[in-house]
Motif scaffolding. Structure first.
Motif, PDB file in Angstrom:
ATOM      1  N   GLU A  57      14.483  14.827  -6.941  1.00  0.00           N
ATOM      2  CA  GLU A  57      14.206  13.387  -6.889  1.00  0.00           C
ATOM      3  C   GLU A  57      12.694  13.126  -7.002  1.00  0.00           C
ATOM      4  O   GLU A  57      12.250  12.251  -7.744  1.00  0.00           O
ATOM      5  N   ALA A  58      11.902  13.929  -6.279  1.00  0.00           N
ATOM      6  CA  ALA A  58      10.431  13.752  -6.330  1.00  0.00           C
ATOM      7  C   ALA A  58       9.919  13.966  -7.749  1.00  0.00           C
ATOM      8  O   ALA A  58       9.057  13.231  -8.236  1.00  0.00           O
ATOM      9  N   VAL A  59      10.473  14.980  -8.435  1.00  0.00           N
ATOM     10  CA  VAL A  59      10.044  15.293  -9.802  1.00  0.00           C
ATOM     11  C   VAL A  59      10.436  14.169 -10.763  1.00  0.00           C
ATOM     12  O   VAL A  59       9.621  13.702 -11.571  1.00  0.00           O
ATOM     13  N   GLU A  60      11.695  13.716 -10.666  1.00  0.00           N
ATOM     14  CA  GLU A  60      12.174  12.672 -11.589  1.00  0.00           C
ATOM     15  C   GLU A  60      11.405  11.369 -11.389  1.00  0.00           C
ATOM     16  O   GLU A  60      11.035  10.691 -12.346  1.00  0.00           O
ATOM     17  N   GLN A  61      11.168  11.029 -10.121  1.00  0.00           N
ATOM     18  CA  GLN A  61      10.426   9.793  -9.846  1.00  0.00           C
ATOM     19  C   GLN A  61       8.985   9.899 -10.340  1.00  0.00           C
ATOM     20  O   GLN A  61       8.426   8.934 -10.860  1.00  0.00           O
ATOM     21  N   MET A  62       8.389  11.086 -10.193  1.00  0.00           N
ATOM     22  CA  MET A  62       7.005  11.287 -10.643  1.00  0.00           C
ATOM     23  C   MET A  62       6.906  11.071 -12.151  1.00  0.00           C
ATOM     24  O   MET A  62       6.025  10.345 -12.635  1.00  0.00           O
ATOM     25  N   LEU A  63       7.793  11.698 -12.916  1.00  0.00           N
ATOM     26  CA  LEU A  63       7.758  11.529 -14.379  1.00  0.00           C
ATOM     27  C   LEU A  63       8.046  10.076 -14.757  1.00  0.00           C
ATOM     28  O   LEU A  63       7.423   9.520 -15.665  1.00  0.00           O
ATOM     29  N   GLY A  64       8.989   9.457 -14.035  1.00  0.00           N
ATOM     30  CA  GLY A  64       9.361   8.069 -14.335  1.00  0.00           C
ATOM     31  C   GLY A  64       8.186   7.117 -14.150  1.00  0.00           C
ATOM     32  O   GLY A  64       7.889   6.288 -15.016  1.00  0.00           O
ATOM     33  N   VAL A  65       7.477   7.263 -13.021  1.00  0.00           N
ATOM     34  CA  VAL A  65       6.370   6.343 -12.742  1.00  0.00           C
ATOM     35  C   VAL A  65       5.177   6.647 -13.654  1.00  0.00           C
ATOM     36  O   VAL A  65       4.408   5.753 -14.009  1.00  0.00           O
ATOM     37  N   ALA A  66       5.058   7.898 -14.090  1.00  0.00           N
ATOM     38  CA  ALA A  66       3.986   8.247 -15.034  1.00  0.00           C
ATOM     39  C   ALA A  66       4.220   7.535 -16.370  1.00  0.00           C
ATOM     40  O   ALA A  66       3.291   6.951 -16.949  1.00  0.00           O
ATOM     41  N   TYR A  67       5.453   7.567 -16.864  1.00  0.00           N
ATOM     42  CA  TYR A  67       5.752   6.849 -18.114  1.00  0.00           C
ATOM     43  C   TYR A  67       5.539   5.346 -17.941  1.00  0.00           C
ATOM     44  O   TYR A  67       4.998   4.678 -18.823  1.00  0.00           O
ATOM     45  N   GLU A  68       5.955   4.827 -16.780  1.00  0.00           N
ATOM     46  CA  GLU A  68       5.742   3.392 -16.522  1.00  0.00           C
ATOM     47  C   GLU A  68       4.252   3.041 -16.587  1.00  0.00           C
ATOM     48  O   GLU A  68       3.862   2.040 -17.165  1.00  0.00           O
ATOM     49  N   PHE A  69       3.433   3.890 -15.974  1.00  0.00           N
ATOM     50  CA  PHE A  69       1.996   3.623 -15.968  1.00  0.00           C
ATOM     51  C   PHE A  69       1.446   3.613 -17.399  1.00  0.00           C
ATOM     52  O   PHE A  69       0.720   2.700 -17.789  1.00  0.00           O
ATOM     53  N   PHE A  70       1.785   4.635 -18.181  1.00  0.00           N
ATOM     54  CA  PHE A  70       1.192   4.711 -19.525  1.00  0.00           C
ATOM     55  C   PHE A  70       1.782   3.688 -20.491  1.00  0.00           C
ATOM     56  O   PHE A  70       1.205   3.430 -21.539  1.00  0.00           O
ATOM     57  N   SER A 125      -2.312   0.163  -8.373  1.00  0.00           N
ATOM     58  CA  SER A 125      -1.265  -0.544  -7.622  1.00  0.00           C
ATOM     59  C   SER A 125      -0.206  -1.094  -8.593  1.00  0.00           C
ATOM     60  O   SER A 125       0.733  -1.755  -8.182  1.00  0.00           O
ATOM     61  N   ASN A 126      -0.384  -0.793  -9.856  1.00  0.00           N
ATOM     62  CA  ASN A 126       0.611  -1.161 -10.865  1.00  0.00           C
ATOM     63  C   ASN A 126       0.928   0.104 -11.651  1.00  0.00           C
ATOM     64  O   ASN A 126      -0.002   0.730 -12.168  1.00  0.00           O
ATOM     65  N   PRO A 127       2.188   0.568 -11.698  1.00  0.00           N
ATOM     66  CA  PRO A 127       3.414   0.007 -11.114  1.00  0.00           C
ATOM     67  C   PRO A 127       3.362  -0.008  -9.575  1.00  0.00           C
ATOM     68  O   PRO A 127       2.691   0.829  -8.983  1.00  0.00           O
ATOM     69  N   SER A 128       4.125  -0.927  -8.992  1.00  0.00           N
ATOM     70  CA  SER A 128       4.032  -1.126  -7.536  1.00  0.00           C
ATOM     71  C   SER A 128       4.514   0.088  -6.743  1.00  0.00           C
ATOM     72  O   SER A 128       4.090   0.290  -5.609  1.00  0.00           O
ATOM     73  N   SER A 129       5.376   0.909  -7.344  1.00  0.00           N
ATOM     74  CA  SER A 129       5.888   2.099  -6.628  1.00  0.00           C
ATOM     75  C   SER A 129       4.962   3.307  -6.783  1.00  0.00           C
ATOM     76  O   SER A 129       5.211   4.364  -6.198  1.00  0.00           O
ATOM     77  N   PHE A 130       3.886   3.166  -7.574  1.00  0.00           N
ATOM     78  CA  PHE A 130       3.061   4.324  -7.953  1.00  0.00           C
ATOM     79  C   PHE A 130       2.540   5.094  -6.736  1.00  0.00           C
ATOM     80  O   PHE A 130       2.702   6.308  -6.627  1.00  0.00           O
ATOM     81  N   VAL A 134       3.794   8.931  -5.982  1.00  0.00           N
ATOM     82  CA  VAL A 134       2.827   9.991  -6.268  1.00  0.00           C
ATOM     83  C   VAL A 134       2.378  10.678  -4.974  1.00  0.00           C
ATOM     84  O   VAL A 134       2.210  11.898  -4.935  1.00  0.00           O
ATOM     85  N   SER A 135       2.230   9.917  -3.892  1.00  0.00           N
ATOM     86  CA  SER A 135       1.869  10.525  -2.587  1.00  0.00           C
ATOM     87  C   SER A 135       2.913  11.546  -2.167  1.00  0.00           C
ATOM     88  O   SER A 135       2.586  12.660  -1.736  1.00  0.00           O
ATOM     89  N   ASN A 136       4.169  11.157  -2.274  1.00  0.00           N
ATOM     90  CA  ASN A 136       5.256  12.040  -1.860  1.00  0.00           C
ATOM     91  C   ASN A 136       5.256  13.318  -2.717  1.00  0.00           C
ATOM     92  O   ASN A 136       5.376  14.438  -2.208  1.00  0.00           O
ATOM     93  N   TYR A 137       5.086  13.145  -4.014  1.00  0.00           N
ATOM     94  CA  TYR A 137       5.057  14.290  -4.924  1.00  0.00           C
ATOM     95  C   TYR A 137       3.888  15.228  -4.562  1.00  0.00           C
ATOM     96  O   TYR A 137       4.053  16.450  -4.495  1.00  0.00           O
ATOM     97  N   CYS A 138       2.721  14.638  -4.296  1.00  0.00           N
ATOM     98  CA  CYS A 138       1.538  15.450  -3.943  1.00  0.00           C
ATOM     99  C   CYS A 138       1.782  16.311  -2.709  1.00  0.00           C
ATOM    100  O   CYS A 138       1.367  17.467  -2.649  1.00  0.00           O
ATOM    101  N   LYS A 139       2.441  15.722  -1.701  1.00  0.00           N
ATOM    102  CA  LYS A 139       2.699  16.475  -0.459  1.00  0.00           C
ATOM    103  C   LYS A 139       3.614  17.661  -0.729  1.00  0.00           C
ATOM    104  O   LYS A 139       3.385  18.772  -0.239  1.00  0.00           O
TER     105      LYS A 139
END
Length: 319
Positions: A57-70, A125-130, A134-139
């Motif tokens: 879940e951490a991996v999928e969310q990380m890739l998802g929010v990365a695509y959202e950001f770019f 702070s955009n995307p709002s979930s970023f 990303v914090s969770n993934y880093c930990k």
């Protein structure tokens, strides 16, 4: 051999790396894991790990929010743009804009990630979930990095805490790399050949689009993505700590003509005052110390003041 290369990638000469070590960290046999990691660090300088403890879940969310950001509008992203490498959060396009002859075909968001409470407030702070994702993934990735450092210590025949102790309170950075489709992939790199100046790199590759290549026996080979795996590569500091037994591998990223590619690289770095010096168990008359003792701050300064694809920066610290 140095990673120096012509300024074009010669993709037709690259073959697949057939026997990339894939190490199952969940197998339960600690001595087997240490042995496999030792072999991989000596022979390849990198390996892939599965059952690594970072949640799917951490991996999928990380890739998802990365695509959202770019995928944000350009003007939104431009607010974060800087080519000053001393900034702890910046969006940029090249490694060393002032010194390159061929600029890189990538955008990347560079973040400092430890201690989180110090750096998260300045993250996008955009995307709002970023920030949360990303914090969770880093930990989770940090914990994986520590487990790997223990196994690497054991593989060298020293106490499992040795590397972590030498490196001190480790810094952590991240580069979220976005490689847009490139009409002429033969003409540029996503990232040219280099070694990593840090201790350990944990790379999450996009499963759908390959791009990572490493230098093996003098030839560039492609490291194809493996399901649910991270690619781990040894940085310059672990080459020095192992007294040259383990290799900090030359690697590069290439781009694709019709598909975008994403990768997320997490870096664990010694604290600035850490003195990088091999354990006494690895030094004797037959294997004297290859490198002078140095601090990470000294190394990092030297690394950034040279061109990326010059000879290995460690050569400047040899005895």
């Amino acid at each position: 051999m140095s990673g120096q290369s012509p300024t074009r990638p010669k993709l037709s000469e690259v073959s697949d790396c057939e026997n990339v070590p894939v190490i199952d960290l969940g197998c339960g046999d600690r001595s087997l894991i240490a042995q496999q990691i030792g072999d991989a660090c000596r022979d390849f300088g990198f390996f892939q790990v599965i059952n690594h403890g970072v949640s799917k879940e951490a991996v999928e969310q990380m890739l998802g929010v990365a695509y959202e950001f770019f995928n944000l509008p350009v003007e939104e992203k431009l607010k974060l743009y800087s080519d000053d490498p001393s900034k702890t959060m910046r969006l940029s396009t090249s490694f060393n804009v002032k010194k390159e002859t061929v600029h890189n075909w990538r955008d990347y968001l560079r973040l400092h990630c430890y201690p989180l409470e110090q750096y998260v407030p300045e993250w996008p702070s955009n995307p709002s979930s970023f920030k949360d994702i990303v914090s969770n993934y880093c930990k989770e990735v940090r914990q994986l990095g520590f487990r790997l450092q223990e196994a690497i210590s054991e593989s060298l025949g020293v106490d499992k805490e040795h590397i972590k102790t030498v490196l001190g309170e480790q810094g952590q950075h991240m580069a979220i790399n976005y490689y847009p489709p490139c009409p002429e992939p033969e003409l540029t790199y996503g990232l040219p050949g280099h070694t990593d100046p840090n201790a350990l790199t944990i790379l999450l590759q996009d499963l759908k689009v390959a791009g990572l290549q490493v230098l093996k026996d003098g030839k560039w080979v492609a490291v194809n993505p493996y399901p649910n795996a991270f690619v781990i590569n040894i940085g310059d500091q672990l080459q020095a700590l192992s007294n040259g037994k383990y290799k900090s591998v030359w690697h590069r990223a290439t781009v694709n003509a019709d598909k975008a590619r994403m990768s997320v690289a997490s870096f664990l770095c010694p604290c600035d005052t850490a003195i990088i010096s091999p354990p006494k168990e690895l030094i004797d008359d037959a294997s004297p110390a290859i490198y002078k003792n140095f601090t990470y701050a000294e190394y990092y300064k030297k690394f950034w003041s040279r061109n990326l694809d010059q000879e290995h920066c460690l050569e400047l610290f040899k005895n």
